[in-house]
Design a protein around this motif. Structure first.
Motif, PDB file in Angstrom:
ATOM      1  N   MET A   1       0.842  -1.189   0.000  1.00 33.19           N
ATOM      2  CA  MET A   1       0.000   0.000   0.000  1.00 33.19           C
ATOM      3  C   MET A   1       0.884   1.248   0.000  1.00 33.19           C
ATOM      4  SD  MET A   1      -2.808   1.211   2.845  1.00 33.19           S
ATOM      5  CE  MET A   1      -4.017   0.038   2.236  1.00 33.19           C
ATOM      6  N   PRO A   2       0.599   2.233  -0.876  1.00 29.47           N
ATOM      7  CA  PRO A   2       1.402   3.454  -0.910  1.00 29.47           C
ATOM      8  C   PRO A   2       1.381   4.186   0.437  1.00 29.47           C
ATOM      9  CG  PRO A   2       0.020   3.282  -2.857  1.00 29.47           C
ATOM     10  CD  PRO A   2      -0.429   2.201  -1.915  1.00 29.47           C
ATOM     11  N   HIS A   3       2.456   4.914   0.695  1.00 27.07           N
ATOM     12  CA  HIS A   3       2.590   5.666   1.941  1.00 27.07           C
ATOM     13  C   HIS A   3       2.420   7.157   1.653  1.00 27.07           C
ATOM     14  CE1 HIS A   3       4.623   2.068   3.697  1.00 27.07           C
ATOM     15  NE2 HIS A   3       5.060   1.940   2.454  1.00 27.07           N
TER      16      HIS A   3
ATOM     17  N   PRO B   1       5.200   5.078  -3.462  1.00 28.74           N
ATOM     18  CA  PRO B   1       4.571   3.814  -3.871  1.00 28.74           C
ATOM     19  C   PRO B   1       5.254   2.605  -3.248  1.00 28.74           C
ATOM     20  CG  PRO B   1       6.005   4.598  -5.605  1.00 28.74           C
ATOM     21  CD  PRO B   1       6.006   5.671  -4.540  1.00 28.74           C
ATOM     22  N   ASP B   2       4.595   1.463  -3.364  1.00 30.94           N
ATOM     23  CA  ASP B   2       5.230   0.214  -2.969  1.00 30.94           C
ATOM     24  C   ASP B   2       6.472  -0.009  -3.835  1.00 30.94           C
ATOM     25  OD1 ASP B   2       3.268  -0.342  -1.095  1.00 30.94           O
ATOM     26  OD2 ASP B   2       2.019  -1.414  -2.540  1.00 30.94           O
ATOM     27  N   PRO B   3       7.490  -0.652  -3.292  1.00 34.72           N
ATOM     28  CA  PRO B   3       8.706  -0.869  -4.089  1.00 34.72           C
ATOM     29  C   PRO B   3       8.467  -1.851  -5.229  1.00 34.72           C
ATOM     30  CG  PRO B   3       8.843  -2.034  -2.000  1.00 34.72           C
ATOM     31  CD  PRO B   3       7.615  -1.191  -1.931  1.00 34.72           C
TER      32      PRO B   3
ATOM     33  N   VAL C   1      11.802   0.684   0.001  1.00 40.87           N
ATOM     34  CA  VAL C   1      11.291   1.856   0.720  1.00 40.87           C
ATOM     35  C   VAL C   1      12.094   1.984   2.011  1.00 40.87           C
ATOM     36  CG1 VAL C   1       9.342   2.856   1.974  1.00 40.87           C
ATOM     37  CG2 VAL C   1       8.979   1.775  -0.253  1.00 40.87           C
TER      38      VAL C   1
ATOM     39  N   GLU D   1      12.257  -0.410   5.156  1.00 39.38           N
ATOM     40  CA  GLU D   1      10.920  -0.833   5.589  1.00 39.38           C
ATOM     41  C   GLU D   1      10.339  -1.932   4.709  1.00 39.38           C
ATOM     42  OE1 GLU D   1       7.884   1.965   6.451  1.00 39.38           O
ATOM     43  OE2 GLU D   1       8.801   2.379   8.398  1.00 39.38           O
ATOM     44  N   GLU D   2      10.529  -1.812   3.402  1.00 37.40           N
ATOM     45  CA  GLU D   2      10.000  -2.806   2.463  1.00 37.40           C
ATOM     46  C   GLU D   2      11.005  -3.000   1.333  1.00 37.40           C
ATOM     47  OE1 GLU D   2       5.862  -2.268   1.135  1.00 37.40           O
ATOM     48  OE2 GLU D   2       5.869  -0.460   2.375  1.00 37.40           O
TER      49      GLU D   2
ATOM     50  N   GLY E   1      11.363  -4.799  -2.762  1.00 39.39           N
ATOM     51  CA  GLY E   1      10.619  -5.316  -3.891  1.00 39.39           C
ATOM     52  C   GLY E   1      11.095  -6.687  -4.339  1.00 39.39           C
TER      53      GLY E   1
ATOM     54  N   ARG F   1       9.928   3.344 -10.268  1.00 41.44           N
ATOM     55  CA  ARG F   1       8.626   3.889  -9.906  1.00 41.44           C
ATOM     56  C   ARG F   1       8.789   5.316  -9.392  1.00 41.44           C
ATOM     57  NH1 ARG F   1       4.982  -1.082  -7.418  1.00 41.44           N
ATOM     58  NH2 ARG F   1       5.353  -2.486  -9.186  1.00 41.44           N
TER      59      ARG F   1
ATOM     60  N   LEU G   1      11.692   6.233  -1.757  1.00 44.72           N
ATOM     61  CA  LEU G   1      11.814   5.029  -2.582  1.00 44.72           C
ATOM     62  C   LEU G   1      13.104   5.116  -3.378  1.00 44.72           C
ATOM     63  CD1 LEU G   1      10.426   2.438  -3.827  1.00 44.72           C
ATOM     64  CD2 LEU G   1       9.645   3.964  -5.649  1.00 44.72           C
TER      65      LEU G   1
END
Length: 361
Positions: A1-3, A25-27, A33, A70-71, A73, A115, A139
């Motif tokens: 989910m985008p932040h 956006p999500d990676p 991220v 944090e995240e 891809g 992205r 990102l």
């Protein structure tokens, strides 16, 4: 989910920056991220705000950053959430002709995230140096994340992301400063002081700081300068020669990047000495030198891109030296500020009142 996060945006040339909602956006594949913990205010960010880099407004500013992943891809195997990282803007490709020749610090096809981060209305943002870290999250390409020892304070660690690494690398990597060498550094802002610190770390015996500002010369002594030259008061070339037994310095580093300082650097070096240009000129600047002088003085004239660093090699090493008390990085941090204070930090930078302001998040 985008932040949705807060970030510092430059919307048009010379306009004051604003703090706005940024959508991260999500990676995607190969991306990450990062939750930003600290980000230094670098002169390059001011260049973006002034339109001196390009005109791809709006910009998401900030690039000298440390944070926590944090995240990640798809396909990212060497990072995981929770990793403490310093961000870099030279994520090497491993495939271009420079990388294939074993010189990845010259990589000609560095990676950034594909992205786009955007404003709340969907307007795409151009992240400064492919990072955009004056934001609570950003990102980046996974290769822009370099893991370092989490014992290093974020305000200090993040400075390796640009100016401090450029200066240290100009001395150690590009200039190959060695034990017993003499070094002159022209321009004692953040990059110049880092070149002084790097020269001291490399074992230089004579380190000459040159600047027009007495305050900066005093600061340069803290980082290892053994001599100072007030450039408004004396002939810089002659004074450097006097301090090096009449010969000139083995390595002269131009951390300003103007025709007059480059000329000083060129003539202040010893025969067969090295000139390193790490200060960034503007597009209209030119210089003329007698070709015979270029030939007869020998040595080398080099430019230093990001201190010719390899982040995965250099960042962890320099953080370790800092934690051992052998590299004074903490003194580069003049003040800690918030995202809302970036415009005022640019003003203090312009007047030479700070070495580095650092945004804390």
């Amino acid at each position: 989910m985008p932040h949705e996060v807060r970030g510092v945006v430059s919307r048009s040339k010379d306009a004051p920056v604003t703090v706005e909602t940024i959508v991260v956006p999500d990676p995607g594949p190969g991306e990450a991220v990062v939750r930003v913990l600290a980000c230094g205010v670098c002169h390059t960010d001011l260049h973006y705000r002034q339109g001196g880099i390009n005109d791809e407004f709006p910009f998401l500013l900030g690039h000298e950053a440390a944070g926590v992943v944090e995240e990640v891809g798809e396909g990212v195997t060497d990072l995981r959430p929770g990793d403490y990282v310093v961000l870099n803007w030279r994520a090497v490709c491993g495939k271009c002709r420079a990388c294939r020749r074993g010189r990845p610090w010259y990589c000609f096809d560095t990676h950034n995230a594909a992205r786009k981060m955007t404003l709340a209305d969907g307007t795409p943002l151009t992240p400064a140096l492919g990072i955009g870290a004056f934001a609570e999250k950003t990102l980046v390409h996974a290769g822009q994340c370099t893991k370092v020892d989490p014992a290093a304070e974020p305000a200090v660690a993040g400075l390796l992301g640009c100016g401090v690494m450029a200066g240290i690398g100009a001395a150690i990597n590009t200039g190959s400063v060695g034990r017993g060498d003499s070094v002159a550094v022209i321009g004692c802002g953040g990059v110049g002081d880092a070149a002084i610190a790097g020269s001291r770390l490399a074992g230089a015996s004579t380190i000459i700081a040159v600047d027009i500002d007495e305050r900066k010369l005093e600061t340069a002594r803290r980082f290892g300068a053994t001599h100072t030259v007030a450039a408004r008061e004396v002939d810089v070339v002659e004074r450097v020669r006097e301090l090096t037994n009449g010969f000139g310095a083995d390595v002269v580093i131009d951390a300003v990047g103007r025709p007059e300082t480059f000329r000083q650097a060129f003539y202040a070096r010893d025969l067969a000495g090295t000139v390193v240009l790490v200060g960034v000129p503007t597009p209209e600047m030119t210089i003329e030198l007698p070709l015979l002088d270029v030939f007869s003085r020998g040595g080398a004239v080099k430019s230093s891109w990001y201190g010719d660093c390899l982040p995965d090699r250099d960042f962890p090493m320099l953080i370790d030296l800092y934690l051992q008390g052998r590299l004074n990085l903490a003194d580069f941090v003049t003040e800690r500020i918030s995202l809302d204070d970036v415009e005022e930090a640019f003003e203090r930078m312009h007047h030479g009142d700070v070495l580095r302001s650092v945004v804390m998040l």
